[in-house]
Design a protein around this motif. Structure first.
Motif, short mmCIF file in Angstrom:
data_model
loop_
_atom_site.label_atom_id
_atom_site.label_comp_id
_atom_site.label_asym_id
_atom_site.label_seq_id
_atom_site.Cartn_x
_atom_site.Cartn_y
_atom_site.Cartn_z
N UNK A 203 88.55 93.34 27.82
CA UNK A 203 88.05 94.56 27.18
C UNK A 203 88.71 94.65 25.81
N UNK A 204 87.93 94.97 24.78
CA UNK A 204 88.45 95.00 23.42
C UNK A 204 88.31 96.41 22.85
N UNK A 205 89.37 96.90 22.25
CA UNK A 205 89.33 98.16 21.51
C UNK A 205 89.31 97.80 20.02
N UNK A 206 88.35 98.36 19.29
CA UNK A 206 88.21 97.99 17.88
C UNK A 206 87.63 99.16 17.09
N UNK A 207 87.61 98.97 15.77
CA UNK A 207 86.93 99.93 14.90
C UNK A 207 85.83 99.18 14.15
N UNK A 221 93.22 84.26 20.40
CA UNK A 221 94.02 85.22 21.17
C UNK A 221 93.89 84.96 22.66
N UNK A 222 92.66 84.81 23.13
CA UNK A 222 92.45 84.62 24.58
C UNK A 222 93.00 83.28 25.06
N UNK A 223 93.03 82.29 24.16
CA UNK A 223 93.62 81.00 24.55
C UNK A 223 95.11 81.15 24.87
N UNK A 224 95.78 82.08 24.20
CA UNK A 224 97.20 82.32 24.45
C UNK A 224 97.44 83.18 25.69
N UNK A 225 96.35 83.75 26.25
CA UNK A 225 96.49 84.64 27.40
C UNK A 225 96.02 83.99 28.70
N UNK A 226 95.79 82.70 28.68
CA UNK A 226 95.24 82.02 29.85
C UNK A 226 96.14 82.15 31.08
N UNK A 227 97.44 82.21 30.87
CA UNK A 227 98.39 82.28 31.99
C UNK A 227 98.62 83.72 32.47
N UNK A 228 97.98 84.69 31.82
CA UNK A 228 98.16 86.09 32.18
C UNK A 228 96.90 86.63 32.85
N UNK A 229 97.06 87.75 33.54
CA UNK A 229 95.87 88.42 34.08
C UNK A 229 95.07 89.01 32.92
N UNK A 230 93.79 89.26 33.19
CA UNK A 230 92.93 89.83 32.15
C UNK A 230 93.37 91.26 31.85
N UNK A 231 92.95 91.75 30.67
CA UNK A 231 93.33 93.09 30.29
C UNK A 231 92.63 93.54 29.03
N UNK A 232 93.26 94.48 28.32
CA UNK A 232 92.67 95.10 27.13
C UNK A 232 93.34 94.53 25.88
N UNK A 233 92.50 94.08 24.94
CA UNK A 233 93.00 93.60 23.65
C UNK A 233 92.69 94.68 22.61
N UNK A 234 93.72 95.27 22.08
CA UNK A 234 93.57 96.35 21.10
C UNK A 234 93.62 95.76 19.69
N UNK A 235 92.49 95.86 18.96
CA UNK A 235 92.40 95.32 17.60
C UNK A 235 92.18 96.42 16.57
N UNK A 236 92.45 97.63 16.92
CA UNK A 236 92.16 98.73 16.00
C UNK A 236 93.01 98.65 14.73
N UNK A 237 94.30 98.42 14.87
CA UNK A 237 95.18 98.32 13.71
C UNK A 237 95.80 96.92 13.68
#
Length: 267
Positions: A203-207, A221-237
């Motif tokens: 899930x992505x938060x953006x403006x 970004x997602x390539x660096x998160x492969x070993x983690x559970x899915x979640x929210x990527x905040x790109x607003x700031x």
């Protein structure tokens, strides 16, 4: 001694020249008359009327719709319209980006269209319409979304539709194709906020103003998160990641199960 030419000897040749000149004038006048007569007969006959209208590049509207918009019709005069006027009328249609009209021998008119490509689907109370690359909305009854374009939800105002259209057009295709749904969550004080659901589970938060620019780094970004559970990527700031378990108090699988249950209830 100078030679004396008898005028009587020259008279036959002079008469021949005059006769030939007169004959040429007569033939020219008769030819001109016959040509004018043929032109009149042509315009009064069915040979000067449209027998066939051929269209290409039509997907959003059918051929009949575009023919009606062009004011062309079978059995109308092939020369009773100007190409520029027909092209101008067709360019007024919201789905038309480019158009080329031409007359083909003997009685055919061809219309080559380039339509604006769909950029996303707009959802409103279970009804879907297409958002085109020019920011215009194309509605067709019983339209269902396909997998190759994201669904937009909550984009009621035309200015917000045009802004998100601009961002989607600038986005890299590999990222664009991963977008499942974009929800507009802006307010009067903060009109730019959106939430984006991706096909790969994030899930992505953006403006809106920086959406395409920030999403250019999505794959990295997602390539660096492969070993983690899915979640929210905040790109607003900046760019921040938070697992679903910390936000919703549940694991990724539980969140996905809840989304499936909600979808089934809505159906």
């Amino acid at each position: 001694m100078e030679k004396v030419i008898d005028i009587e000897e020259r008279i036959p040749s002079m008469r021949d020249k005059r006769r030939r000149r007169t004959n040429r004038k007569f033939i020219f006048i008769v030819t001109l008359f016959m040509f004018a007569l043929l032109v009149v007969l042509y315009f009064q006959s069915s040979l000067s009327r449209i027998d066939k209208i051929t269209l290409s590049g039509t997907n959003l509207h059918d051929d009949a719709f575009y023919i009606a918009a062009s004011d062309l019709a079978v059995d109308k005069s092939l020369w009773g319209f100007t190409i520029a006027d027909v092209e101008k009328d067709l360019l007024k249609v919201e789905s038309v980006q480019e158009v080329k009209v031409s007359r083909k021998w003997l009685r055919e008119v061809t219309v080559e269209l380039v339509e604006w490509a769909p950029i996303a689907y707009l959802e409103n109370d279970g009804q879907y319409s297409l958002l085109l690359e020019n920011g215009e909305v194309f509605f067709q009854e019983q339209m269902l979304p396909e997998e190759d374009a994201p669904i937009l939800n909550g984009f009621a105002e035309a200015k917000h539709k045009k802004r998100i259209t601009k961002q989607l057009k600038e986005m890299e295709s590999n990222v664009y194709q991963l977008i499942s749904e974009i929800i507009y969550e802006g307010t009067a004080e903060d009109p730019d906020h959106i939430t984006v659901y991706m096909d790969d589970g994030y899930e992505v938060k953006a403006i809106i103003p920086t959406f395409a620019e920030k999403m250019a780094y999505y794959a990295e970004i997602t390539a660096q998160l492969q070993e983690h559970e899915k979640g929210v990527i905040d790109m607003e700031v900046g760019t921040y990641f938070t697992p679903y378990s910390k936000i919703y108090g549940a694991t990724e699988e539980e969140v996905q199960d809840e989304e499936v249950e909600n979808d089934e209830e809505n159906e």
